[in-house]
Motif scaffolding. Sequence first.
Motif, PDB file in Angstrom:
ATOM      1  N   VAL A 185       5.231 -13.095  11.557  1.00 22.67           N
ATOM      2  CA  VAL A 185       3.881 -13.548  11.892  1.00 22.67           C
ATOM      3  C   VAL A 185       3.809 -14.004  13.346  1.00 22.67           C
ATOM      4  O   VAL A 185       2.819 -13.736  14.048  1.00 22.67           O
ATOM      5  N   GLU A 186       4.842 -14.662  13.808  1.00 21.71           N
ATOM      6  CA  GLU A 186       4.870 -15.096  15.208  1.00 21.71           C
ATOM      7  C   GLU A 186       4.778 -13.886  16.137  1.00 21.71           C
ATOM      8  O   GLU A 186       4.114 -13.938  17.184  1.00 21.71           O
ATOM      9  N   TYR A 187       5.444 -12.804  15.774  1.00 23.17           N
ATOM     10  CA  TYR A 187       5.397 -11.586  16.586  1.00 23.17           C
ATOM     11  C   TYR A 187       3.967 -11.064  16.679  1.00 23.17           C
ATOM     12  O   TYR A 187       3.495 -10.652  17.759  1.00 23.17           O
ATOM     13  N   LEU A 188       3.248 -11.080  15.558  1.00 23.30           N
ATOM     14  CA  LEU A 188       1.848 -10.644  15.580  1.00 23.30           C
ATOM     15  C   LEU A 188       0.990 -11.583  16.427  1.00 23.30           C
ATOM     16  O   LEU A 188       0.117 -11.136  17.177  1.00 23.30           O
ATOM     17  N   ILE A 189       1.243 -12.878  16.323  1.00 28.72           N
ATOM     18  CA  ILE A 189       0.505 -13.850  17.119  1.00 28.72           C
ATOM     19  C   ILE A 189       0.757 -13.627  18.609  1.00 28.72           C
ATOM     20  O   ILE A 189      -0.169 -13.640  19.431  1.00 28.72           O
ATOM     21  N   HIS A 190       2.010 -13.408  18.976  1.00 27.53           N
ATOM     22  CA  HIS A 190       2.355 -13.176  20.392  1.00 27.53           C
ATOM     23  C   HIS A 190       1.727 -11.899  20.928  1.00 27.53           C
ATOM     24  O   HIS A 190       1.589 -11.733  22.146  1.00 27.53           O
ATOM     25  N   ASN A 191       1.351 -11.018  20.008  1.00 26.75           N
ATOM     26  CA  ASN A 191       0.684  -9.785  20.429  1.00 26.75           C
ATOM     27  C   ASN A 191      -0.842  -9.906  20.390  1.00 26.75           C
ATOM     28  O   ASN A 191      -1.547  -8.901  20.461  1.00 26.75           O
ATOM     29  N   GLY A 192      -1.324 -11.154  20.272  1.00 25.77           N
ATOM     30  CA  GLY A 192      -2.755 -11.407  20.451  1.00 25.77           C
ATOM     31  C   GLY A 192      -3.590 -11.517  19.199  1.00 25.77           C
ATOM     32  O   GLY A 192      -4.828 -11.565  19.275  1.00 25.77           O
TER      33      GLY A 192
END
Length: 349
Positions: A185-192
């Motif tokens: 989920v953090e990866y998706l958040i970091h991608n905006g």
Amino acid sequence: MKPTVRNIAEKANVSTASVSLVLNNKPSRITEATRERIIEAARELGYDFEEKKRKARQISENQGGTVKRAAVIGVIRPRYCNEFLESCQKGIDEYSQVYGYHVVVCAGNDTTEQTLDRIHFLADMKVSGLIVVPPMDMNIEKNNEKLGRALKEAGIPFLLLNQAIDRVYCDFITADNKSGGYMAVEYLIHNGYDRIGMIVGNREVYTCRKRIEGYKEALAFYNISIREDYIYYGQYRRQTGYEGMKYLDSLGVHAVFAYDDEIAIGIYQYARENNLIVGKDISVVGFNNMDMAAILTPPLTTIAQPGEQMGKKAGEIIINRITGKDKDAVRDTYFAPVLIERQSVRRQG
């Protein structure tokens, strides 16, 4: 011709494990009526109960009154094909072989009933220890109590691999599923993305609960509202990914954490049939790093867990318990997951 356990089981309409438990006078939850039916079937087929008693006495006398267990480790796991479980099995096999242990694998239909049958069967075979991958229904109703009781009554060392059973306290080996969920989920958040859905299976399953915890913790850390309606529950199959993506699409959610790669493949199918492009219109992160993940179009970003290392650790712990080398209190062992970045997530902004 001497009757076999299978012959008796067929005549009495019961499992071979039940026959073994009754003929060897082992503790079990078999009803008295079923026990009598098995004994009657054995007698009708010519089973020699007195010969059985003589052999048991002879074995006991030859071994100083003790029962010697074979250098065999029993593994109980679901029958379905799963690359992660296969890698765990490889680790168990390789480690056990080095230390002179054979491995017997009993696969079932991923139900508590069949897992109980396998526990009784392997205990009756006098294996030295058990490595158990619990079934998906392990924590439904009172299945956890049934499984815990059967494992304890088996009277041999055992551990749980991958999934935990509620209130069964023993050695346990798993990947850090909560950390893996957080990472995805953090990866998706970091991608905006700030509208992130999750497609999962049964919420009673340990790994499912932990990955949801990681999902929610990541959202909370980045001050993103947690919406329960963004979590779609189903089964552990591709169709759940398809139906879950259809549901999330209707809510305008196009960034998704899939419980596993099998569910992620269902998301790809939905996208293809609805003229959507993964990695452009829909962003997806999976879990397990199946071989197919790397050859999907586009290749799937996913969380990998070290199955082979987990299997080797399971072999190490169970053998140390069998030999008495490890007499410490039972403990949990967690392995760190890793994010494998590919092209299924589009960066926004």
